[in-house]
Write a protein that holds these residues in place. Structure first.
Motif, short mmCIF file in Angstrom:
data_model
loop_
_atom_site.label_atom_id
_atom_site.label_comp_id
_atom_site.label_asym_id
_atom_site.label_seq_id
_atom_site.Cartn_x
_atom_site.Cartn_y
_atom_site.Cartn_z
N ARG A 1 -15.11 -17.47 -17.43
CA ARG A 1 -16.27 -17.29 -16.55
C ARG A 1 -15.84 -17.29 -15.10
O ARG A 1 -14.93 -18.01 -14.70
N LEU A 2 -16.52 -16.47 -14.30
CA LEU A 2 -16.22 -16.39 -12.88
C LEU A 2 -16.89 -17.54 -12.15
O LEU A 2 -18.10 -17.76 -12.27
N TYR B 1 -24.79 -15.76 -13.89
CA TYR B 1 -24.85 -15.01 -15.14
C TYR B 1 -26.26 -14.63 -15.57
O TYR B 1 -26.44 -14.06 -16.63
N SER B 2 -27.26 -14.94 -14.75
CA SER B 2 -28.61 -14.45 -15.04
C SER B 2 -28.85 -13.10 -14.37
O SER B 2 -29.90 -12.50 -14.57
#
Length: 100
Positions: free
Chosen positions: A13-14, A19-20
């Motif tokens: 994950r960044l 992430y929405s």
């Protein structure tokens, strides 16, 4: 036996990414303790059992629970599901989000 330390993967994950946000996401959902609950691979093809058919049905129902989600390809495997989802449309402001 299962050793979570040996199975631990570094997160891809960044840091700081929301992430929405609209976009395409590759999702993997793994069963508890990686138990093979959804069926078996026979002659190179996945044969779903009852739990596997339920998992597939639940995956396909995702957009009815999350209207901003559209589904693309997916695969139910013996102990996990891989799928590609699209989060579409503009994100609504959340009343508790003080940054906007």
């Amino acid at each position: 036996g299962y050793d979570p330390e040996k199975r631990h993967r570094r997160s891809v994950r960044l840091t700081g990414y929301d992430y929405s946000l609209p976009g395409m996401y590759f999702v993997t959902i793994v069963t508890h303790r990686r138990e093979c609950l959804f069926g078996d691979v026979v002659d190179g093809a996945m044969r779903l059992n009852d739990a596997g058919r339920i998992a597939r049905s639940c995956w396909l129902e995702t957009p009815s629970h999350f209207p901003r989600v559209e589904l693309d390809e997916f695969a139910v495997m013996p102990n996990h599901i891989h799928g590609v989802i699209f989060i579409v449309g503009a994100r609504m402001r959340r009343p508790y989000d003080e940054n906007h």
